[in-house]
Design an enzyme around this catalytic site. Structure first.
Site, mmCIF file in Angstrom:
data_model
loop_
_atom_site.group_PDB
_atom_site.id
_atom_site.type_symbol
_atom_site.label_atom_id
_atom_site.label_comp_id
_atom_site.label_asym_id
_atom_site.label_seq_id
_atom_site.Cartn_x
_atom_site.Cartn_y
_atom_site.Cartn_z
ATOM 1 C CD GLU A 82 9.541 -49.711 -8.927
ATOM 2 O OE1 GLU A 82 9.230 -50.511 -9.786
ATOM 3 O OE2 GLU A 82 9.991 -50.081 -8.110
ATOM 4 C CE LYS A 269 8.675 -55.071 -9.352
ATOM 5 N NZ LYS A 269 9.351 -53.706 -9.062
ATOM 6 C CG HIS A 383 11.456 -46.470 -3.878
ATOM 7 N ND1 HIS A 383 11.600 -47.057 -5.156
ATOM 8 C CD2 HIS A 383 10.220 -46.590 -3.525
ATOM 9 C CE1 HIS A 383 10.395 -47.371 -5.659
ATOM 10 N NE2 HIS A 383 9.467 -47.021 -4.748
#
Ligand code: NDP
Length: 429
Positions: A82, A269, A383
């Protein structure tokens, strides 16, 4: 590693980063060749690790920078698919190092082996028999694995519980014995399982019951690692947001996760976004750490935030994370996977306890990275910008085209594969 502060690392090419790493660390050319020229995990080695192997599956290995933990610098290897996780951890570690770094501790290192006994005609008497013979059982467990005793570890204690004594179903009535085992620098699954399996015949004799399960518990609540940080608000100032606003936003975000299951799962998470990559990079069992961490987040009866964020009397933001972290620096894949060995070499931890402390510090940093972004610009801005290169690749961009298209996607504020495909078509015309 003398320092984990390597300015400009992000903007270097992979080759330049490797050269930098070589300067900071005494790596041989063979070590370096292994990480980006040859296939580091050969199919032959993989075939010795699991069954029915047909190949290997690779993931990116990046370095979390700027980590100062208990006064020691750590360059942290992180394996993850990620985008933005490594950047965010490094960003927060840089802020925290300015206020003295992370403080961590790991008090005990006892893992738990469970033995299930059913069919006892008198459960309280069976429990008493186990307790009366505690020393005999501990000695028998240690005799089953003398090498761990020679290393200073081994079975140290045990206790017994009766479950469902009043149940009408004989299936649910049972005695559960916990053997507490110091596994030294190993995660210890094989050590524990060997020990508890060896106890089954003796326990059956003592309890006149039947032993079924004999296995470790991944709820390693006697193997806790803790990390904390204290950050003055001025270090948190971001764009038009004052440090106090960011601090308060982080605390509000924490309170949300502490009170709401839907938020807590996503919050946690994000913490595991930091923890898993280090667990994987060092060849450890991430399912074991995941299972234990989420269960620990429910220890008060409700699943809640793994971290706690608050304000101290001076107005500083205070963050804390404590979790069961059952990892090893020996055993499992830690010394089998060539890149795990390399990662361990970069990290320079001397014990499993020290590794566990680094892991919780990264989890705490990762959580603050997410909360700080959420409390200010929102998660998408940073992100998606970092994700733009993956989007360009997914759309078919190659070579120098990747960065050109990624930049265009950010400029047009449309970080989507559809848009990237249009740009690839234009570029290749
Ligand atoms: P290993 O059995 O692979 O390795 C541990 C061994 O390493 C020890 O028994 C010891 O053997 C040796 N060793 C060398 N130096 C040390 C030291 N300083 N401290 C301790 N041991 C040392 O691994 P583990 O028992 O740690 O088991 C981990 C593996 O088990 C992981 O791969 C995990 O995935 C798997 N597993 C997990 C389960 C679960 O989580 N539920 C269940 C079953 C397996 P010696 O003294 O003889 O040299």
């Amino acid at each position: 590693m003398e320092t984990s502060r390597i300015p400009g690392f992000y903007n270097m090419t992979v080759d330049e980063r490797i050269e930098m790493l070589k300067k900071l660390h005494d790596f041989s050319d063979e070590d370096i060749d292994n990480i980006h020229k040859k296939a580091p995990l050969t199919t032959d080695t993989a075939d010795k690790m699991i069954e029915n192997v047909i190949g290997t599956f690779e993931l990116p290995l990046g370095l979390g920078l700027n980590f100062l933990i208990n006064g020691k610098d750590y360059v942290v290897p992180m394996v993850i698919e990620e985008a933005s996780v490594v950047a965010s951890a490094s960003h927060i570690a840089r802020i925290v190092r300015k206020s003295g770094g992370f403080t961590t501790e790991a008090a005990e290192r006892l893992m738990i082996g469970q033995v299930q006994v059913v069919g006892c005609s008198d459960f309280p008497a069976a429990k008493e028999a186990i307790l009366q013979n505690k020393e005999v059982l501990l000695e028998a467990a240690n005799n089953a694995y003398p090498s761990i005793v020679a290393r200073g570890g081994g079975a140290e204690d045990l206790d017994v519980r009766i479950l469902n004594e009043d149940s009408n179903s004989a299936y649910s009535q049972m005695l559960v014995i916990h053997v507490y085992i110091n596994t030294c620098d190993a995660m210890g699954a094989n050590i524990i399982n060997t020990m508890v399996e060896s106890l089954a015949p003796i326990i059956e004799e003592m309890t006149r019951g039947k032993v079924y399960l004999r296995i470790l518990s991944n709820y390693a609540d006697k193997c806790i690692a803790k990390a904390s940080c204290v950050i003055p608000p001025e270090l948190l100032q971001t764009g038009e947001y004052s440090g106090e606003e960011v601090r308060d936003g982080v605390i509000h975000a924490y309170e949300f996760a502490a009170s709401d299951l839907y938020r807590a799962v996503t919050h946690n998470k994000g913490i595991m976004n930091g923890i898993d990559p280090v667990v994987i990079a060092t060849g450890n069992d991430w399912r074991a750490v995941e299972a234990g961490a989420h269960a620990y987040a429910s220890r008060n009866g409700t699943y809640s935030s793994m971290t706690v964020w608050s304000k101290d009397e001076y107005g500083n933001l205070v963050g804390e994370l404590e979790l069961p972290i059952s990892v090893g620096i020996v055993g499992g894949a830690t010394r089998v996977h060539p890149l795990a060995k390399f990662a361990m070499n970069i990290l320079q931890v001397k014990s499993a306890k020290e590794l566990a402390q680094v892991i919780v510090a990264v989890g705490l940093a990762q959580n603050l990275g997410a909360l700080k972004a959420l409390a200010t610009d929102g998660i998408q801005k940073g992100h998606m910008a970092l994700h733009s290169r993956s989007v360009a690749v997914a759309a078919g961009a190659t070579g120098e085209m990747i960065d050109i298209i990624a930049r265009e996607l950010i400029k047009e504020k449309q970080i989507r594969v559809g848009k990237a495909k249009e740009l690839v078509e234009q570029y290749t015309k």
